[in-house]
Write a protein that holds these residues in place. Sequence first.
Motif, PDB file in Angstrom:
ATOM      1  N   UNK A  49       0.814  -1.236   0.000  1.00 34.17           N
ATOM      2  CA  UNK A  49       0.000   0.000   0.000  1.00 34.17           C
ATOM      3  C   UNK A  49       0.837   1.271   0.000  1.00 34.17           C
ATOM      4  N   UNK A  50       1.918   1.280   0.775  1.00 33.82           N
ATOM      5  CA  UNK A  50       2.785   2.452   0.790  1.00 33.82           C
ATOM      6  C   UNK A  50       3.460   2.672  -0.548  1.00 33.82           C
ATOM      7  N   UNK A  51       3.930   1.592  -1.178  1.00 31.82           N
ATOM      8  CA  UNK A  51       4.566   1.716  -2.488  1.00 31.82           C
ATOM      9  C   UNK A  51       3.573   2.208  -3.540  1.00 31.82           C
ATOM     10  N   UNK A  52       2.339   1.697  -3.485  1.00 26.16           N
ATOM     11  CA  UNK A  52       1.314   2.148  -4.423  1.00 26.16           C
ATOM     12  C   UNK A  52       0.977   3.622  -4.211  1.00 26.16           C
ATOM     13  N   UNK A  53       0.967   4.044  -2.952  1.00 27.76           N
ATOM     14  CA  UNK A  53       0.689   5.452  -2.659  1.00 27.76           C
ATOM     15  C   UNK A  53       1.722   6.351  -3.316  1.00 27.76           C
ATOM     16  N   UNK A  54       3.004   6.042  -3.121  1.00 28.24           N
ATOM     17  CA  UNK A  54       4.060   6.860  -3.709  1.00 28.24           C
ATOM     18  C   UNK A  54       4.055   6.767  -5.231  1.00 28.24           C
ATOM     19  N   UNK A  55       3.736   5.587  -5.751  1.00 29.23           N
ATOM     20  CA  UNK A  55       3.708   5.427  -7.205  1.00 29.23           C
ATOM     21  C   UNK A  55       2.601   6.259  -7.830  1.00 29.23           C
ATOM     22  N   UNK A  56       1.396   6.211  -7.230  1.00 31.78           N
ATOM     23  CA  UNK A  56       0.234   6.877  -7.821  1.00 31.78           C
ATOM     24  C   UNK A  56       0.255   8.384  -7.583  1.00 31.78           C
ATOM     25  N   UNK A  57       0.618   8.790  -6.358  1.00 36.97           N
ATOM     26  CA  UNK A  57       0.480  10.202  -5.993  1.00 36.97           C
ATOM     27  C   UNK A  57       1.794  10.983  -6.042  1.00 36.97           C
ATOM     28  N   UNK A  58       2.929  10.316  -6.197  1.00 38.29           N
ATOM     29  CA  UNK A  58       4.213  11.021  -6.222  1.00 38.29           C
ATOM     30  C   UNK A  58       4.946  10.889  -7.550  1.00 38.29           C
ATOM     31  N   UNK A  59       4.949   9.684  -8.138  1.00 38.58           N
ATOM     32  CA  UNK A  59       5.733   9.472  -9.352  1.00 38.58           C
ATOM     33  C   UNK A  59       4.913   9.702 -10.624  1.00 38.58           C
TER      34      UNK A  59
END
Length: 330
Positions: A49-59
């Motif tokens: 979930x944390x990796x998906x958060x950074x992928x979707x909302x940061x990268x």
Amino acid sequence: MTLSHSQVEQFQKAIPSGLEERKTSKKSGVHEWQVALKRDKYLYLLAAPGLLFFLIFKYVPLWGLLLAFQNYSPYLGFWDSEWVGLKYFHEFFTNPDFMLLFRNTMAISLLNIVFFFPIPIVVSLLLNEVKSLPFKKFVQTVIYLPHFLSWVIIVGICFLILGQSSGVINQLIVEFGGHKIEFLSEPNYFWAMLTAQSIWKEAGWGTIIFLAALAGINSELYEAAQIDGATRWQQMRNVTIPGIKSTIIVLLILRLGQVMDVGFEQIFLMASGPVSQVADVFDTYAYRVGIQQGRFSYATVAGLFKSVVGLILVVSANRVAKKFGEEGLY
């Protein structure tokens, strides 16, 4: 220089063996990765979930930075909009409002660094000295609670306390024969109010990391200091503070990376006409120009400028920390 027949044969034999070794090492690397994935599958699942958060909302949103180089039109779309190069950068940096925005943003951020950043450290050091565990937990719970309140509630409480007509402070001032003070519409008080709100809301929550760092200090160091006759103050100065110094430096470096991010919601709710000259920052300016006026490309330049300044400060602060013998952020 010519190679002999035997040297040529050895060279030809070495090529396939080298390729085989590379294939073998590649296969072993893939196999090790598969074994690690199978062994730690629940840890990877927990981190997903944390990796998906950074992928979707940061990268993924990084592609949106290209709007700064376009005359973006929602009707034409991302790829068909006209490319204008550095046109909006020149317009942004030559805008008379730029220095005002820069001054307000830096002033609010520096006040937070000077006054807000040290308070969680001080509170953590004080809580670390508390011997009564029930009292310590009670204090922690009380100072944690404001973190869970939204900025709408925080600003509402501020209006109830500092309002000119029905504010508690002004009513007390009148009761003692004084004159009402326009706290919310006086520019000289605006930055101080923002800093005080941030301290009240987030200082308690900020102690969590420092308390965890304090818990990791070797207790034998305190025992040795006590044997040497060190007082509680000397133990704090010579054992406790050096024990969390690396944590303080890392958090300070991260805080410098957010120096241009002073909190849109808080300032947007607190701002009004009389304080607009001290309340307008890059976040509110980007909202006003980008969302309300529809100048998406121009607003993207403001956001990109913030990010670049934050990156430069993080890299510079990390290098300075390295030069002084600290571990730094990376």
